[in-house]
Design a protein around this motif. Structure first.
Motif, short mmCIF file in Angstrom:
data_model
loop_
_atom_site.label_atom_id
_atom_site.label_comp_id
_atom_site.label_asym_id
_atom_site.label_seq_id
_atom_site.Cartn_x
_atom_site.Cartn_y
_atom_site.Cartn_z
N GLU A 180 -2.03 -8.74 7.29
CA GLU A 180 -1.30 -8.32 6.09
C GLU A 180 -1.76 -6.95 5.61
O GLU A 180 -0.95 -6.12 5.17
CB GLU A 180 -1.51 -9.36 4.98
CG GLU A 180 -0.77 -9.03 3.69
CD GLU A 180 -1.10 -9.99 2.58
OE1 GLU A 180 -0.49 -9.88 1.50
OE2 GLU A 180 -1.99 -10.85 2.78
N HIS A 181 -3.05 -6.67 5.73
CA HIS A 181 -3.57 -5.38 5.30
C HIS A 181 -3.01 -4.24 6.15
O HIS A 181 -2.84 -3.12 5.67
CB HIS A 181 -5.10 -5.39 5.38
CG HIS A 181 -5.74 -4.18 4.81
ND1 HIS A 181 -6.90 -3.63 5.31
CD2 HIS A 181 -5.39 -3.37 3.76
CE1 HIS A 181 -7.24 -2.57 4.61
NE2 HIS A 181 -6.34 -2.40 3.66
N GLY A 182 -2.71 -4.52 7.41
CA GLY A 182 -2.19 -3.47 8.28
C GLY A 182 -0.77 -3.05 7.95
O GLY A 182 -0.42 -1.88 8.11
N GLY A 183 0.05 -3.97 7.49
CA GLY A 183 1.43 -3.61 7.14
C GLY A 183 2.22 -3.21 8.38
O GLY A 183 1.98 -3.65 9.50
N GLU B 289 -4.34 -4.75 12.10
CA GLU B 289 -4.74 -4.04 10.89
C GLU B 289 -4.72 -2.53 11.08
O GLU B 289 -4.30 -1.79 10.19
CB GLU B 289 -6.14 -4.49 10.45
CG GLU B 289 -6.59 -3.86 9.15
CD GLU B 289 -8.01 -4.23 8.78
OE1 GLU B 289 -8.45 -3.86 7.68
OE2 GLU B 289 -8.69 -4.88 9.63
N GLU B 290 -5.14 -2.07 12.24
CA GLU B 290 -5.24 -0.62 12.46
C GLU B 290 -3.92 0.01 12.91
O GLU B 290 -3.64 1.16 12.56
CB GLU B 290 -6.33 -0.34 13.49
CG GLU B 290 -7.72 -0.73 13.00
CD GLU B 290 -8.80 -0.34 13.99
OE1 GLU B 290 -9.98 -0.44 13.63
OE2 GLU B 290 -8.46 0.08 15.12
N GLY C 292 -4.68 2.92 10.32
CA GLY C 292 -5.18 4.00 11.17
C GLY C 292 -6.18 3.48 12.19
O GLY C 292 -6.96 2.56 11.91
N LEU C 293 -6.18 4.08 13.36
CA LEU C 293 -7.07 3.65 14.42
C LEU C 293 -8.53 3.89 14.03
O LEU C 293 -8.92 4.98 13.62
CB LEU C 293 -6.75 4.43 15.71
CG LEU C 293 -7.48 3.99 16.97
CD1 LEU C 293 -7.12 2.56 17.33
CD2 LEU C 293 -7.13 4.92 18.13
N GLY C 294 -9.34 2.84 14.11
CA GLY C 294 -10.75 2.91 13.76
C GLY C 294 -11.06 2.70 12.29
O GLY C 294 -12.22 2.74 11.90
#
Length: 468
Positions: free
Chosen positions: A267-270, A300-301, A275-277
């Motif tokens: 959910e946090h990734g949307g 997430e990323e 972003g990567l990392g």
């Protein structure tokens, strides 16, 4: 669509689809292992590249295994199938014996051998015998089913020796790892489906499989897997948590906590990710973020877009494997390709389903992506076998022989595949002669009549009259 059909109609389309999808998955896996482990490695060891370097070494070994396996013909795979299965069974027996010695007598080590749940340590080398068992079962099962051919319609021919060996592997693997046993089950289903086994057989095997899974779940109360006698059955807890999940704020148990944190990370990734990392859940909030739950870190990323790309690559890999199984002529190649494809794609489905909460949590790694040396090497070897079969498709073999690559390319990369054999038309059955026709019967003067002549159509008149 016309352009896509044109690309797929090319002779080596299966080979290039397989190489491209597997290569992209390998690159994504190395990137995500570094992203998921860099923070923890830097905090504990001062080196952010510790796990990523080790995974890269195994990736190089896996590429070598891929190169070797794509050069081997089908006859070599069939000849080593029994040996590979025997080695896998022996390693599993040693692993379970060491675990039993540790459980009952407290013996941690026997000479250079040491066991830790799913891993067998031989000196300083770490092995996971269940991974080797997957590849060995693909080769041995395909060889056995190909030898039986049309006799698979009989229960006796189908059951021996396939079912006893499969049951032994299920017990040796499933006692400690039910998730890997489910991957073996998907593999066996793929083999039987490609062999054309009747639906009635699948129904009977499904009932037997459900009973076996129930017994393995109950065995966790006796100390199977990571369980302990007298404590809560963690396998049963995973099933009950999946069927009746508690509210997220009450998820303090391990099984519930992992799935809840994985969903929070997704959910946090949307849609497009943070972003990567830049994942925040990998800072100790998500257990096994580098292995079983690495898909949550990727979500997430990279967001929904990254998840769609990853799932699409696995879909392309599954389509290509089944395409190879459909186009090759050799029964062994067809069965082995179907078994390996259902194994890899089925394991990916089990992992992603468990992380997202769509399936019960089993704890299997995600192929190509999760951190793990033995799994990556065996997976790359299976891809090499599929690449060898893709080059043996009839159109691909003819195209390679029509315009053969340079000699140094054949020596360094892969030799030319054998040309498909010409199918001889079966000779028509001899006609039933029966009695001698009347037109061919002997005359009274014992002289045979000429072919096609009839007694009532005697030629009369002179030659000139007959010409007219």
């Amino acid at each position: 669509m016309a352009a896509l059909r044109g690309l797929l109609a090319r002779p080596l389309a299966s080979y290039y689809l397989l190489i491209s999808s597997a290569g992209l998955l390998l690159v994504i896996g190395l990137t995500m292992v570094f992203s998921a482990t860099s923070v923890k490695n830097y905090a504990e060891e001062g080196n952010a590249f510790a796990d990523a370097t080790q995974q890269a070494i195994f990736a190089v070994i896996g590429v070598v295994a891929f190169w070797v396996c794509q050069r081997l013909p089908a006859s070599t795979y069939r000849s080593v199938a029994g040996t590979a299965l025997g080695i896998a069974v022996v390693l599993l027996l040693v692993l379970n014996l060491l675990l039993a010695l540790d459980s009952f007598f407290g013996v941690k080590r026997v000479g250079p051998l040491e066991a830790n749940l799913l891993w067998l340590f031989v000196g300083g080398v770490q092995l996971q015998p269940s991974e080797l068992a997957k590849f060995a079962l693909v080769l041995w099962g395909a060889d056995e089913l190909a030898r039986k051919g049309a006799r698979l319609g009989w229960w006796k021919e189908l059951a021996t020796p396939l079912f006893p060996v499969v049951a032994l592997l299920f017990v040796l693997v499933g006692y400690n790892d039910v998730g890997t046993m489910l991957c073996l089950l998907a593999l066996v289903v793929g083999l039987l489906w490609a062999a054309g086994v009747r639906t009635k057989v699948f129904a009977v095997l499904s009932v037997i499989g459900l009973v076996g899974i129930g017994l393995l779940v109950a065995a966790a109360s006796l100390g199977a897997g990571s369980g302990a006698k007298g404590q809560e059955n963690y396998r049963l807890a995973r099933l009950t948590t999946f069927v009746n999940p508690p509210p997220p704020q009450e998820c303090f148990a391990e099984q519930c906590y992992q799935v809840a944190q994985a969903r929070n990370a997704i959910e946090h990734g949307g849609w497009f990710g943070v972003g990567l990392g830049k994942s925040s859940f990998k800072f100790g909030w998500l257990p096994e973020a580098h292995n079983d739950f690495i898909f949550a870190v990727l979500a997430e990323e990279l967001g929904v877009v990254g998840c769609v790309v990853l799932i699409t690559l696995f879909a392309v890999l599954g389509y290509t494997g089944l395409r190879i199984a459909r186009r090759v002529e050799d029964p062994f190649r067809r069965l082995a390709a179907a078994g390996a494809t259902t194994w890899l794609v089925g394991q990916a489905i089990i992992n992603i389903g468990g992380v997202t909460g769509l399936m019960p949590l089993t704890g299997v790694p995600l192929p190509f992506i999760s951190d793990g040396g033995s799994a990556l090497v065996v997976t790359m070897a299976a891809i090499g076998m599929l690449a060898s079969f893709a080059r043996c498709e009839p159109d691909a073999a003819r195209a390679l022989h029509a315009r053969p690559p340079a000699r140094w390319v054949r020596l360094l990369w892969a030799p030319l595949p054998p040309l498909p054999g010409r199918r001889r038309r079966p000779a028509p059955p001899p006609a039933d002669r029966g009695s001698v026709p009347r037109s061919r019967a002997r005359r009274e003067d014992d002289q045979a009549a000429s072919r096609g002549a009839r007694p009532d159509r005697a030629r009369g008149g002179t030659a000139s009259e007959r010409r007219r």
